[in-house]
Every structure is written in C-alpha cells, then in structure tokens.
Design a protein around this motif. Structure first.
Motif, PDB file in Angstrom:
ATOM      1  N   ASP A  76      -5.410 -31.345  28.088  1.00 58.83           N
ATOM      2  CA  ASP A  76      -6.070 -30.349  28.943  1.00 58.83           C
ATOM      3  C   ASP A  76      -6.637 -31.054  30.164  1.00 58.83           C
ATOM      4  OD1 ASP A  76      -5.543 -28.872  26.767  1.00 58.83           O
ATOM      5  OD2 ASP A  76      -7.631 -28.302  26.320  1.00 58.83           O
ATOM      6  N   ARG A  77      -6.422 -30.435  31.318  1.00 60.38           N
ATOM      7  CA  ARG A  77      -6.911 -31.057  32.536  1.00 60.38           C
ATOM      8  C   ARG A  77      -7.208 -30.010  33.581  1.00 60.38           C
ATOM      9  NH1 ARG A  77      -2.719 -35.962  33.357  1.00 60.38           N
ATOM     10  NH2 ARG A  77      -3.868 -37.501  32.170  1.00 60.38           N
ATOM     11  N   GLN A 415      -6.958 -19.069  35.781  1.00 63.11           N
ATOM     12  CA  GLN A 415      -7.559 -19.470  34.510  1.00 63.11           C
ATOM     13  C   GLN A 415      -8.817 -20.310  34.657  1.00 63.11           C
ATOM     14  OE1 GLN A 415      -4.690 -20.968  31.758  1.00 63.11           O
ATOM     15  NE2 GLN A 415      -3.074 -19.692  32.623  1.00 63.11           N
ATOM     16  N   GLN A 432     -15.592 -31.460  31.747  1.00 60.76           N
ATOM     17  CA  GLN A 432     -14.762 -31.037  30.608  1.00 60.76           C
ATOM     18  C   GLN A 432     -14.420 -29.562  30.703  1.00 60.76           C
ATOM     19  OE1 GLN A 432     -13.246 -32.569  28.244  1.00 60.76           O
ATOM     20  NE2 GLN A 432     -14.022 -34.618  28.691  1.00 60.76           N
ATOM     21  N   ARG A 435     -11.348 -27.417  33.090  1.00 58.11           N
ATOM     22  CA  ARG A 435      -9.971 -27.782  32.716  1.00 58.11           C
ATOM     23  C   ARG A 435      -9.237 -26.564  32.232  1.00 58.11           C
ATOM     24  NH1 ARG A 435     -10.102 -33.848  30.451  1.00 58.11           N
ATOM     25  NH2 ARG A 435     -11.551 -34.565  32.025  1.00 58.11           N
ATOM     26  N   VAL A 436      -7.935 -26.613  32.284  1.00 54.09           N
ATOM     27  CA  VAL A 436      -7.171 -25.518  31.681  1.00 54.09           C
ATOM     28  C   VAL A 436      -6.339 -26.069  30.539  1.00 54.09           C
ATOM     29  CG1 VAL A 436      -7.056 -24.203  33.834  1.00 54.09           C
ATOM     30  CG2 VAL A 436      -5.185 -25.713  33.213  1.00 54.09           C
ATOM     31  N   ASN A 437      -5.905 -25.160  29.695  1.00 55.34           N
ATOM     32  CA  ASN A 437      -5.182 -25.532  28.486  1.00 55.34           C
ATOM     33  C   ASN A 437      -3.851 -26.221  28.808  1.00 55.34           C
ATOM     34  OD1 ASN A 437      -3.358 -25.034  26.100  1.00 55.34           O
ATOM     35  ND2 ASN A 437      -5.347 -24.338  25.321  1.00 55.34           N
ATOM     36  N   ALA A 438      -3.541 -27.219  27.972  1.00 59.74           N
ATOM     37  CA  ALA A 438      -2.307 -27.982  28.196  1.00 59.74           C
ATOM     38  C   ALA A 438      -1.057 -27.119  28.066  1.00 59.74           C
ATOM     39  CB  ALA A 438      -2.229 -29.148  27.214  1.00 59.74           C
ATOM     40  N   GLN A 439      -1.209 -25.969  27.494  1.00 55.47           N
ATOM     41  CA  GLN A 439      -0.111 -25.004  27.409  1.00 55.47           C
ATOM     42  C   GLN A 439       0.517 -24.724  28.781  1.00 55.47           C
ATOM     43  OE1 GLN A 439      -0.144 -22.703  23.760  1.00 55.47           O
ATOM     44  NE2 GLN A 439       1.219 -24.288  24.349  1.00 55.47           N
ATOM     45  N   ASN A 440      -0.373 -24.801  29.794  1.00 57.73           N
ATOM     46  CA  ASN A 440       0.088 -24.511  31.149  1.00 57.73           C
ATOM     47  C   ASN A 440       1.076 -25.556  31.688  1.00 57.73           C
ATOM     48  OD1 ASN A 440      -1.417 -22.075  32.097  1.00 57.73           O
ATOM     49  ND2 ASN A 440      -3.135 -23.332  31.387  1.00 57.73           N
ATOM     50  N   TRP A 441       1.177 -26.678  31.009  1.00 52.08           N
ATOM     51  CA  TRP A 441       2.088 -27.728  31.524  1.00 52.08           C
ATOM     52  C   TRP A 441       3.546 -27.406  31.224  1.00 52.08           C
ATOM     53  CZ3 TRP A 441      -1.977 -28.031  33.679  1.00 52.08           C
ATOM     54  CH2 TRP A 441      -3.102 -28.750  33.347  1.00 52.08           C
TER      55      TRP A 441
END
Lengths: 487, 436
Positions: A76-77, A415, A432, A435-441
């Motif tokens: 997440d970033r 988001q 922290q 950040r948005v969920n790594a799902q977005n990658w």
C-alpha cells in the motif's frame, strides 16, 4: 509447334552451358573455395544470430512478466509514489530478426516508463560493444547483402570473357548457340549458386513460422534476397560479356561492388543526415520544459496555472473551497496536468519520428542507385526491424505509460481524501493513512509488443521491390543488346 | 636525379593513357572528397547543436530560477547542460559519437538515473554507418590499392610484354619501382588532398595532420607492398586480386567479427538496465525505510553533515536528496563493474585489432580525433565529477538550516567553468602539445 520445339531446344542448350559452367567451377580451385567459404559464412551467421535472438526473446518475455509482477507486488502506498516508481516496457524481437536484426542493436530494447516524462529507449547493445563490428557483423543480412555479391563476382567474372580469351567463343557461336542463349546458360549456373546460398537462409526463415511469423512475410523476405542476388548475377554477366578481357571484367565488377555495396549505403545515410537535420532529444527536452512551465507543475496544486481548473471544479460541485470538493483536488491537478503534458510530449515525439522517417526516406531513395540500399530497406522492413517498428514500440510504450499513470491518478482522485493527502507529511501516522490499497496496482495492461502485420510490412517494402525489379529489367535489356552483338 | 625524373615522367605519361587507372583515381578523389565534406558538415551540425543547447540551457535555467524560490525545488528543476565538443580532427574520424552520447542534461537527482540517457540519431542511419575519411582510408582504400597494384606484373605478362620490358629496362627499380611509385603517389594524393583541405578549414593542428598522414602512408604502403608481393609471380590478374580481396575480407570483417564474439564471451558485463533498476529500487525503497537508515548511509559518505540530519517533518528536501545520493551509492558497485567491463572490452579489442590492420588504423585515428570509447568514457567521468560539484554546492544549503538567499545562485557550478578549470589544472602539458 516448331516454335515450341525450338524454345525447348534452346532451353536444352542453356542447360548444357550451365552444366559446363558447373564443371568448370568444380575443376577450379578458386571457385570451389569461394563457394565453400560462402556457404560456411552463411551457415555460421544463421546459427550464431539464431542463438542470440532466441536468448534475447526469452529474456525479454521473462523480464516483461517480472516487471509487471514487481509492480503489482508493491505494498500500500500513496498513488503518486507509484507514478514515480514506474514500470518497464520490453520489446521482444521480431521473429525474422534472426536473419536481419536491423536497428535492434542500436535502439535499445527496453524503456523505463514513469510519470511526467518520456524516456528514450535505453541500453543499446552497441554501447557495451567492442567497436570491432563497425564494418560489418556476422548476421545473415550482412553476409547476403555485402559478401554474397562478391562471391558471385569471384566465381562469375570470367564466365563469358573466359570463352572469348580462350577463343572458344567464336566456336560456340558458330555451332548455332546464340549469344543470348550462351549468356542465359551462364546465368542459369549463377542462379543455381544463388539458390544454394539462399537454402540455409530460407530454412532458417521457415523456422520463424514457429515463432508466429506469417508465411507471406517469409516469402517476401526470401524473394527480396533472390531478386537482389539476381541483380548481381546480371551485373556479372553484363560485365563479363561486354568487356573483352577477364581482367577488365574483374576490375569493372570489383569497382562496381565497391561503389554499390560499400560506398553507396554510407553515402545514403550521410546525405540523409545532412539534408534533413534532426533536433536531438535533448533539444526537444528544452522546448518541452519551456512549454511545461506554461502548463504548471502538477506536483504543486497551488501553481497559478491551475486557477481556472480550480474555479471550474468549485463551480461544478457548487462548493466554496477545495476542502469541500468530493474529489481530491491534488489528484485532479495531477491527472489534468499529466494529460496536458502528455499531449505536448506526444506532439514533440511525433515531430521527431516524422523527421526520422523523412531522413530514412531520403536514404531509401538511394535504392534506385544501389540495389544494396534497396535490399537493405526491404530486408529490414519485411523482417520488422526497421525504424518504423522502433517507432511503433515507442508509441505503444507511451500508451502503456499514459494508461497506468492515469490509472494511478484516478485512484489518487477517488480513493484518497484531500485532507488526508494534505496532511501526509505531518507524522508517521498520517503518512500511513495517506495511502491507497495495493489492489490499485493492477492498473497495468499486459504489454506484449508485436511487429506490424505482414501485409503492412510488405506494403512498406513495395518501393524497394520496385527498385530491385527496375534494376533487373534495365540489366536484362542491356544484356539482350550485348548478347546480340556478342563476338 | 634527372634519370629518376625521366623514369617517373615516362610512367606518369603511361598511366595517363590507361583509362581504368584514371577512373580508379577519379573515384578515389571523389569518394574521399565526399567523405571529408560530409564529415565537416556533421561536425558543424554538432557544434551548432551545442551552441543552440547552450542558449536553451541558459534560458531554461533563468526561467526556472525566476519561478522557484525554495532550494529543494530549485535543485529539482534546475538542469545543467553537459557536452563534449568535437575535436578539430573529428571531421576525419567521426568515430563512435553516434553511439555514445556526447550531451546530457544533468540535475541533482541520482546520477545513475541520468547518465545512461542516450540522445542518439536515427538508428537506421546509424546502422548503415556514416562515410567519413577514416572509413574511406581504412576500408575502401585497400580495395583501390589492390585494384591498382595487383596486376603490376600480371598485366604485362598476360599481354606478352613482360620479358621484353625486363630485358630492356636498366634495372627492375627503374621500371617497376617507377611505375609503382607513380601509382602510389597519385593514389596517396587523391585520397589525402580532400583531408588536407578539410584540416585547413577546421584548423587542425599540424602535428595531428602529420600523424594522420604518417599513419595513412604506412597503411597504404602496407597494402601496396602486399599487393605487389602477392602478384609478383602470377600470370592472371584476377586471381591475384581475388586472393587479395579475400585477405581484405579476412582483415576487415572476419577477424573483427571473431574478435568481437570471443571478447563478448570472455568478458562478463552486468546488464546496463540492472544499474538503473538497482538505483531506482534503492530510491523507491527509501520512502518506506526509517529516515535514519537513509541518513546513516548518507553521512557515511559525508560525515560533515552528521549533526544536521534531524528532521522536523515527514518530508524534507535534505532527506530527499540524501536518498538520491544513497541510491547512487547502492548502484555504485554494479556501475563500476559495468564500466570496468567496457574498459576491459576496449583493451581486448586493442589486441584483436593487432590482427586486423583496418581496425588498428581506426583505433589509432579515433584516438587522435578523440571520438572513441576512451573519449566517451572521459566525458562520462567529467559529467560524474560535475554532478558531484553540484551536490557539494547544494548540500550546505540543504543541510545547514536557514533561508536560502537566491543571490547565492550566482555561484552555481557551470559545466563550462568546470571544464576550463579542470583543463587549466591537469592538462597544461598536453594542451601545449596539442594546441596550435
């Protein structure tokens, strides 16, 4: 009926002449060693290039998948971090690059893709080279384009002039063999040598069927070389029958070869560069930077350049301040300025590619003067290793870049709330939170580069085909004239 | 003396009556002239490009400095042009300047992410190669020499004059020597005259012109002697020439290609892309690492800022540039390895070129013209060193607290000044020898 039987008789005579020529070659040490060397060179070039290309193809596919996996695996970033984290596009070689690697070694075959800029393709193999292969490299294309004509000259320069020097020519002619039949017979023998040279190339080309190359492209490729070598066979026959001595024929052919194969291609490229000067990437970078300053810095949402966007957003959502907007204002700015910037970048990139194409066209026009220039363009175009393919890669990589950057910017807009985003540097906790969920990658499209369709490639090669055919037609006309006067 | 002159003038008149020799010599001077002309054009274009870039660079920096106030932003947006101008001999040997970049825009970010950016020309034209004087001499002139000299004896033998000529001539030297000398001198002049004109136009130093002439003379003499020797007992000119062209193919193509294959097998080089990948990963990871990790790695190199690494906010420019520096540090070993590999390759290519006279000549002349890999490497070192002075300029402002006064921008390093200073200090001796 009688015409038919006379033409078969004529053909039979041509066959006799051709067989005789072969008998002469097999007896002569020079011809046999030249033939052997030619075949060894062609074979080894085919094998060496095939091994190299196969390695490259596999590594590039693996690298592409690796790059996609690494991107998707990031934690997440903040979405803009991923815009700068970037991604890679790799260009898998075209199947026929086994036979003609073309510009591959000079363009670099991977691009780093990131927000706000278009990088050039990087790490061209040549830069880590030894500078030893400036004159030529062990590729089938080089062997066929440069050395094969020399081979035809070495075994064929005396084909007719020899008969004249040893006074067998008058004898042959008085026996009822016409001058043209004699020359055609010698030509047949040379054509069989061409066939022999092309066998390993054709076999290797057929192997690329397996890699997904179409049969049309393969046929076009091999046919191109057959036409090219035919031009040389005709040149050899012409000099040999028009000039009275072996040594004259040899000198004339050697000089022709020097001019057409060694000098002309370089004259073509030097002329192209000086007549159509191209601004380098660096120069356009400065111009882009100047444009950009007008557009505003997408990192800085307070840039006065964005006042209009701000006003229209406030109006659209009917709110008084950007805090009240239902979307992240910083994200909107990032997204809009990326779009505008990309437009500017693409304009410059397109201009640059058009200049390069204009240069290439100048150099390709030299194909009317040198069959070597014609086959060079034809070979790269049909193999899909010409500058056009490189441009296609640049365009597709740019599309990939724009899509993933905007995908990330979309996540930024939707988001991540503006307040959280603005507080991101306050302390570790807010960092922290921003950040948005790594799902977005998962925004990456699967990228796999393919060369243009065979029909498009052949269409591009049409002028070069015409050039070769024009050479052949002109030479046949001249040879017929010479054949009539053969004494 | 007058005897020798008589021999030479006889052979001169003899040559003027042989059309194909005149055609060959005509081709030689035309091609050489074209190559020098296009070399001069290319160098002029490079110089104009540099001038345009310099102007754009100044305008760009002024704009940026007007727009930005914060030191971190200034460092982020201020580019510096670096370049390596063509030498006054570059027109004759364009060398590898179309493969190695000779101009960059550098800023304060990690150098490993910027130095490999290539700004090369049209790849399809690069692949065809350019025609420069060096190409004409190293690759083409042997062929012309072969065509001029292979039938020195064979021609007379096949026309049945050989024995008569030998018995009537006073000495073999008076006949063959004079004939060879006339052909050699004519060819040498045809090939070199355009070069001398080019050298005069671009103000090349006499020493360089002398060295080039000497190299070319030896090279042409080598091929002439080889051609004469090869054909001394032969009856058939074409057979001699075939053999000689075979030797030429061996020297110009086969040996270099084999050498290249062997060297690439022998020297293992890291992939260039891995350098950038390492650097980028390092920079990206730094965002998620504890700030101390970055700062500790940074102060290991620059201990003078040890007391200034404390941070007030989650983002500060000094930390940003510290992790750029650390990114370079992490990529340094692999980058070193990459450069060492290319140096090793260059060295080995030197041995390989001992087996190939055309390559040897190319190597010597591109070295003289400073258009080879060594010159490219030297330029890269300059860019790296200049980047370091940029860092040394910015670090005090970034780390020592306090407002940045834009008046300090007057002392911003510039590549021009940097190069002049470097030359002033270390290159005084060599400058004396190479300056005209």
């Amino acid at each position: 009926m009688s015409e038919h039987s006379s033409s078969t008789a004529r053909f039979a005579k041509m066959m006799v002449v051709a067989k005789d020529e072969w008998r002469y070659w097999l007896r002569s040490k020079l011809a046999i060693s030249v033939l052997a060397i030619g075949l060894i060179l062609t074979l080894s070039s085919v094998v060496v290039t095939a091994i190299n290309t196969m390695e490259l193809s596999h590594t590039r596919h693996a690298l592409q998948e690796d790059a996609e996996q690494t991107f998707a695996d990031q934690p997440d970033r903040h979405p803009h971090r991923m815009v700068h984290y970037g991604h890679y596009a790799f260009r898998a070689p075209s199947p026929l690059s086994v036979l003609d690697p073309g510009v591959d070694a000079y363009t670099g075959n991977s691009i780093f893709l990131e927000g706000h800029r278009q990088n050039s393709a990087m790490f061209a193999d040549q830069k880590q080279g030894t500078a030893l292969t400036q004159l030529g490299s062990l590729t089938p294309a080089f062997i066929l384009q440069t050395l094969a004509p020399l081979l035809l000259i070495l075994i064929g320069y005396s084909s007719v002039s020899r008969e004249r020097e040893s006074q067998t020519l008058t004898y042959l002619l008085s026996q009822g063999t016409s001058g043209f039949t004699l020359i055609a017979g010698k030509g047949l023998a040379l054509m069989s040598v061409i066939g022999l040279i092309l066998v390993p190339v054709a076999i290797s080309a057929l192997f690329s069927l397996h890699e997904g190359e179409s049969i049309t492209a393969i046929v076009g490729f091999v046919l191109g070389y057959a036409l090219y070598l035919t031009v040389w066979a005709l040149l050899v026959l012409l000099c040999s029958s028009a000039l009275s001595k072996n040594s004259e024929s040899f000198t004339a052919l050697a000089l022709t070869w020097i001019l057409l194969c060694v000098v002309m291609p370089r004259v073509a490229s030097s002329t192209a560069i000086t007549t159509v000067p191209a601004a380098g990437k660096l120069e356009t970078d400065f111009a882009v930077a100047a444009e950009m300053r007008k557009l505003g810095d997408g990192h800085n949402a307070n840039d006065p350049a964005f006042a209009q966007i701000k006003a229209s957003l406030l109006e659209k959502y009917n709110v008084d301040s950007i805090d009240q907007l239902p979307v992240n204002y910083r994200g909107v700015i990032a997204m809009t300025s990326e779009a505008k910037l990309t437009q500017v970048l693409n304009e410059f990139a397109e201009k640059r590619m058009q200049t390069e194409l204009a240069q290439t066209d100048v150099s390709r026009d030299f194909g009317w003067l040198s069959p070597m220039v014609a086959i060079r363009s034809l070979s790269m175009l049909t193999a899909g290793t010409s500058i056009e393919t490189h441009h296609k890669f640049l365009r597709e990589a740019e599309e990939l870049r724009f899509d993933f950057v905007q995908g990330l910017n979309k996540a930024h807009v939707e988001q991540l709330s503006y307040q959280v985003d603005m507080n991101r540097n306050k302390d570790t906790d807010s960092g922290q939170k921003a950040r948005v969920n790594a799902q977005n990658w998962q925004v990456l499209d699967d990228f796999s580069f393919a060369v243009d369709t065979p029909s498009l490639r052949l269409q591009r090669g049409a002028p070069a085909f015409l050039q070769l055919l024009a050479w052949i037609a002109a030479l046949i006309i001249v040879i017929r004239l010479v054949g009539k006067r053969l004494v | 003396m007058s005897y020798m002159f008589k021999q030479l003038s006889r052979e001169w008149r003899f040559m003027l009556r042989q059309k194909y020799l005149l055609v060959l010599l005509g081709c030689a001077i035309l091609i050489s002239g074209f190559s020098v002309q296009s070399g001069l054009n290319e160098v002029a274009q490079q110089q104009q490009t540099i001038e345009r870039l310099k102007a754009a660079d100044v305008a760009d920096r002024t704009d940026t400095q007007n727009k930005q106030d914060e030191i971190g932003m200034l460092a982020y947006y201020t580019f510096h042009l670096t370049y390596s101008p063509p030498s006054d001999l570059a027109f004759a040997a364009l060398g590898e300047r179309d493969i190695y970049p000779w101009k960059h825009r550098i800023k304060m970010l990690a150098i490993e992410g910027q130095i490999y950016e290539s700004d090369t020309q049209n790849a399809e034209l690069t692949q065809a190669g350019k025609i420069d004087f060096l190409f004409v001499i190293s690759a083409l002139s042997p062929l012309i020499v072969i065509l001029l000299f292979h039938d020195l004896f064979a021609n007379e033998r096949s026309s049945g004059r050989h024995d008569l000529l030998v018995t009537t001539a006073k000495s073999p030297w008076a006949l063959w020597g004079a004939r060879g000398a006339i052909r050699f001198i004519s060819l040498f002049l045809c090939l070199m005259l355009p070069f001398y004109v080019g050298a005069w136009v671009s103000g090349t130093s006499l020493v360089a012109v002398g060295l080039v002439s000497l190299c070319c003379f030896m090279y042409l003499a080598f091929w002439a002697i080889l051609s004469v020797y090869w054909g001394k007992n032969a009856n058939s000119g074409p057979k001699v020439a075939s053999g000689l062209i075979g030797i030429w193919v061996l020297f110009a193509f086969i040996t270099p290609i084999l050498g290249d294959l062997a060297i690439n097998k022998f020297v293992h080089s890291p992939k260039g892309g891995d350098i950038m990948l390492t650097q980028r990963e390092a920079v990206n990871d730094a965002w998620d690492l504890p700030k101390e990790a970055t700062m500790d790695a940074f102060t290991a190199t620059y201990p003078e800022w040890k007391d200034h690494v404390a941070m007030q906010s989650m983002f500060e420019w000094k930390w940003y540039y510290a992790f750029q520096q650390v990114g370079d540090q992490i990529a340094a070993p692999i980058s070193q390895e990459y450069r060492a590999a290319s140096q090793k390759k260059y060295e080995l290519a030197g041995y390989a070129s001992l087996l190939s006279p055309p390559l040897l000549l190319q190597r010597v002349l591109t070295r003289l013209a400073e258009t080879d890999a060594v010159a490219a490497h030297k330029y890269e070192q300059q860019v790296r060193a200049f980047h370091k002075t940029l860092r040394l300029y910015y670090y005090p402002f970034l780390f020592a607290q306090g407002e940045f006064d834009k008046g300090n921008l007057a002392n911003l390093p510039s590549f021009d000044k940097f190069i002049n200073k470097q030359h002033g200090v270390s290159d005084t001796d060599s400058a004396q020898t190479t300056n005209k």
